[in-house]
Design a protein around this motif. Sequence first.
Motif, mmCIF file in Angstrom:
data_model
loop_
_atom_site.group_PDB
_atom_site.id
_atom_site.type_symbol
_atom_site.label_atom_id
_atom_site.label_comp_id
_atom_site.label_asym_id
_atom_site.label_seq_id
_atom_site.Cartn_x
_atom_site.Cartn_y
_atom_site.Cartn_z
ATOM 1 N N MET A 1 0.866 -1.182 0.000
ATOM 2 C CA MET A 1 0.000 0.000 0.000
ATOM 3 C C MET A 1 0.897 1.225 0.000
ATOM 4 O O MET A 1 1.997 1.191 0.574
ATOM 5 N N GLY A 2 0.441 2.277 -0.624
ATOM 6 C CA GLY A 2 1.303 3.442 -0.695
ATOM 7 C C GLY A 2 0.551 4.726 -0.915
ATOM 8 O O GLY A 2 -0.658 4.730 -1.159
ATOM 9 N N TRP A 3 1.303 5.798 -0.809
ATOM 10 C CA TRP A 3 0.796 7.141 -1.068
ATOM 11 C C TRP A 3 1.617 7.781 -2.176
ATOM 12 O O TRP A 3 2.856 7.715 -2.157
ATOM 13 N N TYR A 4 0.923 8.380 -3.102
ATOM 14 C CA TYR A 4 1.532 9.138 -4.179
ATOM 15 C C TYR A 4 0.964 10.547 -4.114
ATOM 16 O O TYR A 4 -0.070 10.778 -3.494
ATOM 17 N N ARG A 5 1.618 11.477 -4.766
ATOM 18 C CA ARG A 5 1.085 12.838 -4.827
ATOM 19 C C ARG A 5 1.354 13.439 -6.193
ATOM 20 O O ARG A 5 2.299 13.067 -6.873
ATOM 21 N N GLN A 6 0.483 14.378 -6.529
ATOM 22 C CA GLN A 6 0.629 15.084 -7.796
ATOM 23 C C GLN A 6 0.334 16.547 -7.565
ATOM 24 O O GLN A 6 -0.791 16.921 -7.202
ATOM 25 N N ALA A 7 1.342 17.365 -7.796
ATOM 26 C CA ALA A 7 1.191 18.814 -7.701
ATOM 27 C C ALA A 7 0.818 19.368 -9.071
ATOM 28 O O ALA A 7 1.091 18.723 -10.094
ATOM 29 N N PRO A 8 0.225 20.542 -9.125
ATOM 30 C CA PRO A 8 -0.163 21.116 -10.418
ATOM 31 C C PRO A 8 1.028 21.230 -11.358
ATOM 32 O O PRO A 8 2.098 21.715 -10.969
ATOM 33 N N GLY A 9 0.854 20.735 -12.564
ATOM 34 C CA GLY A 9 1.893 20.834 -13.571
ATOM 35 C C GLY A 9 3.019 19.827 -13.417
ATOM 36 O O GLY A 9 3.994 19.874 -14.174
ATOM 37 N N LYS A 10 2.881 18.914 -12.453
ATOM 38 C CA LYS A 10 3.938 17.929 -12.231
ATOM 39 C C LYS A 10 3.389 16.519 -12.371
ATOM 40 O O LYS A 10 2.182 16.289 -12.302
ATOM 41 N N ARG B 1 2.804 12.574 -11.235
ATOM 42 C CA ARG B 1 2.528 11.893 -9.974
ATOM 43 C C ARG B 1 3.818 11.224 -9.493
ATOM 44 O O ARG B 1 4.536 10.594 -10.277
ATOM 45 N N GLU B 2 4.092 11.322 -8.194
ATOM 46 C CA GLU B 2 5.313 10.758 -7.644
ATOM 47 C C GLU B 2 5.011 9.948 -6.382
ATOM 48 O O GLU B 2 4.050 10.234 -5.654
ATOM 49 N N LEU B 3 5.863 8.953 -6.151
ATOM 50 C CA LEU B 3 5.734 8.157 -4.947
ATOM 51 C C LEU B 3 6.140 8.987 -3.734
ATOM 52 O O LEU B 3 7.179 9.647 -3.742
ATOM 53 N N VAL B 4 5.338 8.915 -2.681
ATOM 54 C CA VAL B 4 5.670 9.554 -1.416
ATOM 55 C C VAL B 4 6.202 8.510 -0.436
ATOM 56 O O VAL B 4 7.269 8.672 0.148
#
Length: 120
Positions: free
Chosen positions: A34-43, A45-48
């Motif tokens: 299980m994991g968390w990823y994030r995506q900032a505007p204009g970027k 998606r990356e693994l957190v």
Amino acid sequence: QVQLVESGGGLVQAGGSLRLSCTASGRILSIDAMGWYRQAPGKERELVARITRGRNINYADSVKGRFTISRDNAKNTVYLQMNSLKPEDTAVYYCNAGIVTSAPGPYDYWGRGTQVTVSS
């Protein structure tokens, strides 16, 4: 049908903390990583952070020492404790899990995301 539902996002000042939760529900036989990823505007998606069923953990370098991932296998839930938040942590945070179900279907599941905004 399997669903991942995230909660706990919001607006916080820099230096503050938030705790994200994600619970899987449905016809689940077992959950692997299980994991968390994030995506900032204009970027992209990356693994957190990611945690296996055996609790092997890896973090993105940018969050090491500030974020802690954990899971409760009995509750099919993964958590992300985020401390010392920075404005650059602002993003939509997505939960991800590898789930074996009792019916034919995909293995890789995603939540809809929860917004985290850190003000300076």
